[in-house]
Design a protein around this motif. Structure first.
Motif, PDB file in Angstrom:
ATOM      1  N   ALA A 216       1.368  -1.481  -0.375  1.00  0.00           N
ATOM      2  CA  ALA A 216      -0.189  -0.264  -0.175  1.00  0.00           C
ATOM      3  C   ALA A 216       0.996   1.446   0.062  1.00  0.00           C
ATOM      4  CB  ALA A 216      -0.677   0.122   1.134  1.00  0.00           C
ATOM      5  N   GLN A 226      -8.118   2.360   3.769  1.00  0.00           N
ATOM      6  CA  GLN A 226      -8.301   1.125   3.279  1.00  0.00           C
ATOM      7  C   GLN A 226      -9.140   0.078   4.298  1.00  0.00           C
ATOM      8  OE1 GLN A 226      -4.952   0.524   1.489  1.00  0.00           O
ATOM      9  NE2 GLN A 226      -4.670   2.769   0.376  1.00  0.00           N
ATOM     10  N   ASP A 266     -15.418   5.004   4.859  1.00  0.00           N
ATOM     11  CA  ASP A 266     -14.241   5.089   4.212  1.00  0.00           C
ATOM     12  C   ASP A 266     -13.905   7.182   5.252  1.00  0.00           C
ATOM     13  OD1 ASP A 266     -14.519   6.998   2.175  1.00  0.00           O
ATOM     14  OD2 ASP A 266     -13.851   6.267   1.251  1.00  0.00           O
TER      15      ASP A 266
END
Length: 312
Positions: A216, A226, A266
């Motif tokens: 990532a 995430q 998110d």
């Protein structure tokens, strides 16, 4: 726009059958802190060793300060500074003698060497201990002296390889302030660390390395979003509003006693706008809302398969 201080493409390194770096790509912008995060054995130190010309890669391309590492390693060494996992100070020498030695080695005994050493001792708050042997220094003081020695050559790019491992919380925060000061002066910092909270405090961008691969990359907030578990918490003034909100926001979880509603999200701007527009569409007012993201353990476990206890 900032220029790239370090660019890496397809970097690979193996020891026999063990692949340590498996084709990583990086782009570090000048004048920023770039943090490489990962558990022990992820390949962080190997990456630093390659980027600082201490080790040759098996394949891939690397440019540091515009210089190709394969053809112009000497030029790279002239513009970088490296502070490794363990303070590289001579314990038999005093703090001032350690600095003076580095000045003499890098500047050939220049006439302003004493001035440079004195300025660095003051900058790192080591004046009172300057005449004491480094063997008497605490871990934090050794780290500061080590970094001061690194700055003798006025490097454009500094590599800090796990600089706060083993330090107490106060010493860690002192190192953080020093790093911030370096960046304010225009220095690029490449930081490797096991601790997301350290990267969270310092880094403009973070790359997560695990088993030789980048799993990532992004800002700290982007990485946290995430990980499953991010949510928005709404609080209402009445049960009527809470019940109405629960009906129009699918997947939400109610807390009737606290009059709150937890909605998976998110936490990004687009997602928040959608939730607020949904409430406004049904004329539902929330007294307050807050975005909650995963903590250090959640991020580490999700991205690398290791908890922070394993990583330390």
């Amino acid at each position: 726009m900032r220029n790239s201080a370090i660019t890496v493409s397809g970097l690979r390194k193996a020891y026999g059958d063990k692949i340590v770096l498996d084709g990583i790509d990086l782009d570090v912008q000048a004048g920023t802190v770039f943090s490489l995060l990962g558990p022990n054995g992820a390949g962080k130190t190997t990456t630093v060793n390659v980027l600082t010309t201490l080790m040759k890669a098996d394949s891939g391309t690397v440019r540091v300060a515009g210089h190709d590492i394969a053809t112009d390693a000497k030029a790279i060494r002239s513009v970088i500074g490296v502070t490794g996992q363990f303070a590289a100070v001579d314990e038999l020498l005093t703090g001032q003698e350690n600095l003076q030695l580095m000045v003499d080695l890098q500047r050939g005994g220049s006439s302003d060497g004493k001035r440079i050493a004195k300025e660095l001792l003051a900058r790192f708050d080591l004046v009172e201990s300057a005449q004491k042997q480094a063997s008497t220094y605490s871990g934090g003081m050794r780290r500061k002296l080590d970094l001061a020695m690194t700055l003798v050559g006025n490097p454009q790019i500094i590599f800090l390889d796990e600089p706060t491992t083993g330090l107490d919380p106060r010493s860690r925060r002192t190192m953080w302030e020093i790093v911030r000061g370096l960046v304010a002066d225009g220095v690029t910092v490449f930081l490797t660390t096991q601790y997301l909270d350290e990267a969270d405090q310092l880094a403009d961008r973070i790359a997560v390395l695990d088993q030789g691969r980048l799993v990532a990359e992004g800002t700290s907030s982007e990485l946290k979003r995430q990980v499953p578990g991010s949510h928005v918490r709404f609080r209402f003034t009445s049960m009527t509003e809470l019940e109405a909100a629960a009906r129009v926001l699918p997947g939400s979880t109610r807390d009737d006693e606290a009059l709150t509603l937890r909605v998976p999200s998110d936490g990004g701007t687009k997602a928040m706008r959608g939730l607020l527009d949904r409430l406004d569409e049904y004329s539902i007012d929330a007294e307050e809302f807050s975005v909650h993201t995963p903590d250090l353990d959640d991020v580490f476990l999700a991205l690398t398969g290791h908890s922070t206890e394993v990583a330390k």
